[in-house]
Design an enzyme around this catalytic site. Structure first.
Site, PDB file in Angstrom:
ATOM      1  CG  HIS A 253      -2.099   0.888   1.085  1.00 33.15           C
ATOM      2  ND1 HIS A 253      -2.062   2.243   1.273  1.00 33.15           N
ATOM      3  CD2 HIS A 253      -3.359   0.593   0.700  1.00 33.15           C
ATOM      4  CE1 HIS A 253      -3.253   2.755   1.036  1.00 33.15           C
ATOM      5  NE2 HIS A 253      -4.067   1.779   0.680  1.00 33.15           N
ATOM      6  CD  GLU A 308      -8.883  -3.835  -2.994  1.00 31.32           C
ATOM      7  OE1 GLU A 308      -8.905  -2.658  -3.329  1.00 31.32           O
ATOM      8  OE2 GLU A 308      -9.921  -4.467  -2.696  1.00 31.32           O
TER       9      GLU A 308
HETATM   10  C1  SDX Z   1      -6.269  -0.313  -3.057  1.00 32.11           C
HETATM   11  O1  SDX Z   1      -4.570   4.220  -2.219  1.00 32.11           O
HETATM   12  C2  SDX Z   1      -5.494   3.593  -1.626  1.00 32.11           C
HETATM   13  O2  SDX Z   1      -5.922   3.946  -0.548  1.00 32.11           O
HETATM   14  C3  SDX Z   1      -6.002   2.369  -2.353  1.00 32.11           C
HETATM   15  C4  SDX Z   1      -7.006   1.535  -1.590  1.00 32.11           C
HETATM   16  C5  SDX Z   1      -8.286   2.281  -1.347  1.00 32.11           C
HETATM   17  O3  SDX Z   1      -9.013   1.919  -0.414  1.00 32.11           O
HETATM   18  O4  SDX Z   1      -8.613   3.143  -2.190  1.00 32.11           O
HETATM   19  O5  SDX Z   1      -6.457   1.139  -0.338  1.00 32.11           O
HETATM   20  C6  SDX Z   1      -7.406   0.290  -2.365  1.00 32.11           C
HETATM   21  O6  SDX Z   1      -6.088   0.020  -4.185  1.00 32.11           O
HETATM   22  C7  SDX Z   1      -5.360  -1.243  -2.340  1.00 32.11           C
HETATM   23  C8  SDX Z   1      -4.156  -1.728  -3.220  1.00 32.11           C
HETATM   24  C9  SDX Z   1      -4.672  -2.838  -4.162  1.00 32.11           C
HETATM   25  N1  SDX Z   1      -3.604  -3.171  -5.129  1.00 32.11           N
HETATM   26  C10 SDX Z   1      -2.913  -4.317  -5.015  1.00 32.11           C
HETATM   27  O7  SDX Z   1      -3.057  -5.135  -4.105  1.00 32.11           O
HETATM   28  C11 SDX Z   1      -1.898  -4.533  -6.145  1.00 32.11           C
HETATM   29  C12 SDX Z   1      -0.554  -4.996  -5.553  1.00 32.11           C
HETATM   30  N2  SDX Z   1      -0.013  -3.872  -4.795  1.00 32.11           N
HETATM   31  C13 SDX Z   1       1.089  -3.127  -5.426  1.00 32.11           C
HETATM   32  O8  SDX Z   1       0.875  -2.910  -6.805  1.00 32.11           O
HETATM   33  C14 SDX Z   1       1.496  -1.880  -4.621  1.00 32.11           C
HETATM   34  O9  SDX Z   1       1.683  -2.295  -3.329  1.00 32.11           O
HETATM   35  C15 SDX Z   1       0.607  -0.665  -4.623  1.00 32.11           C
HETATM   36  C16 SDX Z   1       0.270  -0.203  -5.981  1.00 32.11           C
HETATM   37  C17 SDX Z   1      -0.640  -0.915  -3.849  1.00 32.11           C
HETATM   38  C18 SDX Z   1       1.383   0.455  -3.906  1.00 32.11           C
HETATM   39  O10 SDX Z   1       2.473   0.678  -4.663  1.00 32.11           O
HETATM   40  P1  SDX Z   1       3.557   1.851  -4.359  1.00 32.11           P
HETATM   41  O11 SDX Z   1       3.342   2.477  -3.055  1.00 32.11           O
HETATM   42  O12 SDX Z   1       3.601   2.729  -5.536  1.00 32.11           O
HETATM   43  O13 SDX Z   1       4.849   0.979  -4.222  1.00 32.11           O
HETATM   44  P2  SDX Z   1       5.734   0.579  -5.462  1.00 32.11           P
HETATM   45  O14 SDX Z   1       4.864  -0.005  -6.532  1.00 32.11           O
HETATM   46  O15 SDX Z   1       6.607   1.737  -5.803  1.00 32.11           O
HETATM   47  O16 SDX Z   1       6.618  -0.590  -4.865  1.00 32.11           O
HETATM   48  C19 SDX Z   1       7.712  -0.279  -3.990  1.00 32.11           C
HETATM   49  C20 SDX Z   1       8.506  -1.544  -3.910  1.00 32.11           C
HETATM   50  C21 SDX Z   1       8.799  -2.133  -5.282  1.00 32.11           C
HETATM   51  O17 SDX Z   1      10.031  -2.835  -5.188  1.00 32.11           O
HETATM   52  P3  SDX Z   1      11.315  -2.277  -6.044  1.00 32.11           P
HETATM   53  O18 SDX Z   1      10.933  -2.420  -7.499  1.00 32.11           O
HETATM   54  O19 SDX Z   1      11.510  -0.852  -5.617  1.00 32.11           O
HETATM   55  O20 SDX Z   1      12.442  -3.218  -5.621  1.00 32.11           O
HETATM   56  O21 SDX Z   1       7.748  -2.551  -3.220  1.00 32.11           O
HETATM   57  C22 SDX Z   1       7.470  -3.622  -4.115  1.00 32.11           C
HETATM   58  C23 SDX Z   1       7.723  -3.138  -5.515  1.00 32.11           C
HETATM   59  O22 SDX Z   1       8.139  -4.198  -6.343  1.00 32.11           O
HETATM   60  N3  SDX Z   1       6.070  -3.991  -3.945  1.00 32.11           N
HETATM   61  C24 SDX Z   1       5.612  -5.229  -4.156  1.00 32.11           C
HETATM   62  C25 SDX Z   1       4.234  -5.161  -3.876  1.00 32.11           C
HETATM   63  N4  SDX Z   1       3.908  -3.900  -3.531  1.00 32.11           N
HETATM   64  C26 SDX Z   1       5.044  -3.175  -3.586  1.00 32.11           C
HETATM   65  N5  SDX Z   1       6.218  -6.344  -4.558  1.00 32.11           N
HETATM   66  C27 SDX Z   1       5.437  -7.453  -4.673  1.00 32.11           C
HETATM   67  N6  SDX Z   1       4.121  -7.484  -4.417  1.00 32.11           N
HETATM   68  C28 SDX Z   1       3.475  -6.353  -4.028  1.00 32.11           C
HETATM   69  N7  SDX Z   1       2.165  -6.379  -3.786  1.00 32.11           N
END
Ligand code: SDX
Length: 363
Positions: A253, A308
């Site tokens: 998140h 989720e």
């Molecule tokens: C919702 O914003 C909100 O409030 C959203 C929400 C709401 O109520 O409206 O809470 C609802 O959308 C929840 C999120 C649902 N999405 C997912 O579950 C999809 C998987 N999650 C990721 O895509 C990610 O965690 C996000 C998009 C939710 C957040 O991403 P960020 O903050 O932009 O973090 P990032 O993508 O820049 O990742 C930072 C690092 C990365 O590693 P590096 O490439 O820097 O080495 O953390 C890793 C990412 O690879 N990472 C993950 C991960 N989430 C972050 N790696 C594997 N699996 C994951 N789920």
């Protein structure tokens, strides 16, 4: 000029609607803990709180119930439009199109709770009509005596749902009604900041929520669990994705650096509803392994279970098909979108950030 990718860490507004506390894992709606409201109040009452700033008194509560029940009947032109959309178009896109077609002069001007109820109350009717149209069945006659969520399940199934299913889905609606400046809510605020109308703001927000990084995740969670299938496949399946730096749906998140409080509340409900179901036991084991492996592959990132993951489990426990996961999230989050649109319209300033030009310049 400093540029913040994804506007990470940038506060775009002051708000009285909710506090999303990423460090302490708290979600506060107008001074109330969201988990407490999920246990004690209906989605209609929480919508009133988020739109008006206070919970409804008993008289207001009855008026609210009548307003929502009175706004559910699908007009004929919308039925014709929904039926004309090709059958391969997915439900989220049908919702976006149908909401867009609701727009008329009565939605011009600053967004209001009355406008918001007209959209929110109709969303389940749009979904149910589309499902019955595709199945060649007739939707059941409206039941004004049923609550908003009970009526949604009734329209889908043609029978009055169990109190346990209604309470579980109502808790989901309350817990996911509002979440600060998430991408879809920000989209709604940007549209409202130009003095456009609530329909346009909601259509933009639906488009944003559809993405798998946002509201499209619950279906991805269920696909992941189906692909893993057995205890033995949990570790290799997760490792393979993390080796490829793929995202695990339902984890991580932008704000929460500890467990999403909604995940904990939804886990409790899903476990209560589906105790003993093999798919739930697998889901709990997958969560355990995913958290352990995320710490191994992404040390210090504090990637935790988000809303989720157990939303998908709760949907499965109440019998919602995967195609309705994101559409159901839209039915709950419309409340937060409208609350922020109303707040944006109150202290309106056009949202127009800048950009750092890195392209070529003429000689
Ligand atoms: C919702 O914003 C909100 O409030 C959203 C929400 C709401 O109520 O409206 O809470 C609802 O959308 C929840 C999120 C649902 N999405 C997912 O579950 C999809 C998987 N999650 C990721 O895509 C990610 O965690 C996000 C998009 C939710 C957040 O991403 P960020 O903050 O932009 O973090 P990032 O993508 O820049 O990742 C930072 C690092 C990365 O590693 P590096 O490439 O820097 O080495 O953390 C890793 C990412 O690879 N990472 C993950 C991960 N989430 C972050 N790696 C594997 N699996 C994951 N789920």
């Amino acid at each position: 000029m400093d540029m913040k990718p994804g506007l990470e860490g940038v506060a775009a507004a002051e708000t009285k609607i909710s506090l999303v506390d990423g460090e302490r894992g708290r979600l506060i709606y107008r001074g109330h803990r969201a988990e407490d409201l999920a246990r004690t109040r209906s989605p209609e009452e929480v919508a009133f709180l988020l739109w008006n700033g206070t919970l409804p008194d008993p008289d207001e509560r009855e008026a609210v119930r009548r307003q929502w029940a009175g706004a559910r009947v699908l007009p004929g032109y919308l039925k014709g439009l929904i039926a004309a959309i090709p059958r391969e178009v997915q439900m989220t896109d049908v919702l976006r199109t149908a909401v867009s077609a609701m727009g008329d002069a009565s939605f011009e001007g600053p967004p209001t709770p009355e406008q918001a109820i007209r959209i929110a109350a109709l969303l389940p009717s749009i979904i149910a009509f589309r499902r019955h149209h595709l199945a060649g069945t007739e939707p059941p006659a409206p039941r004004p005596d049923l609550s908003h969520v009970a009526h949604y399940l009734y329209l889908l199934r043609g029978e009055v749902p169990s109190p346990a299913h209604v309470r579980a889905l109502e808790a989901y609606f309350v817990l996911t009604a509002e979440h600060g400046m998430n991408a879809s809510t920000f989209a709604a605020r940007v549209v409202t900041s130009t003095r456009s109308d609530l329909i346009s703001a909601v259509v933009a927000a639906i488009g944003a929520l559809k993405g798998p990084l946002h509201g499209g995740a619950p279906a991805g969670v269920e696909s992941m669990l189906d692909e893993i299938g057995t205890e033995e496949r949990i570790k290799p399946w997760i490792r393979e994705r993390l080796e490829r730096n793929e995202r695990l749906m339902g984890f991580g998140h932008r704000i929460y650096r500890t467990e999403d409080p909604r995940a904990a509340a939804l886990r409790e409900i899903a476990v209560r509803l589906a105790a003993g179901e093999p798919w739930l036991s697998l889901a709990v084991r997958v969560e355990e392994e995913a958290l352990r492996l995320l710490e191994e592959y992404k040390p210090g990132r504090r990637i935790r279970t988000n809303v989720e993951y157990y939303a998908a489990a709760l949907f499965r426990a109440v019998g919602l098909p995967r195609e309705l996961f994101t559409p159901t999230f839209i039915c709950s989050r419309i409340v937060g979108w409208a609350a922020h649109a109303m707040e944006q319209a109150e202290h309106n300033r056009l949202i127009r950030p800048d950009a750092v030009y890195i392209g070529p310049l003429p000689d």
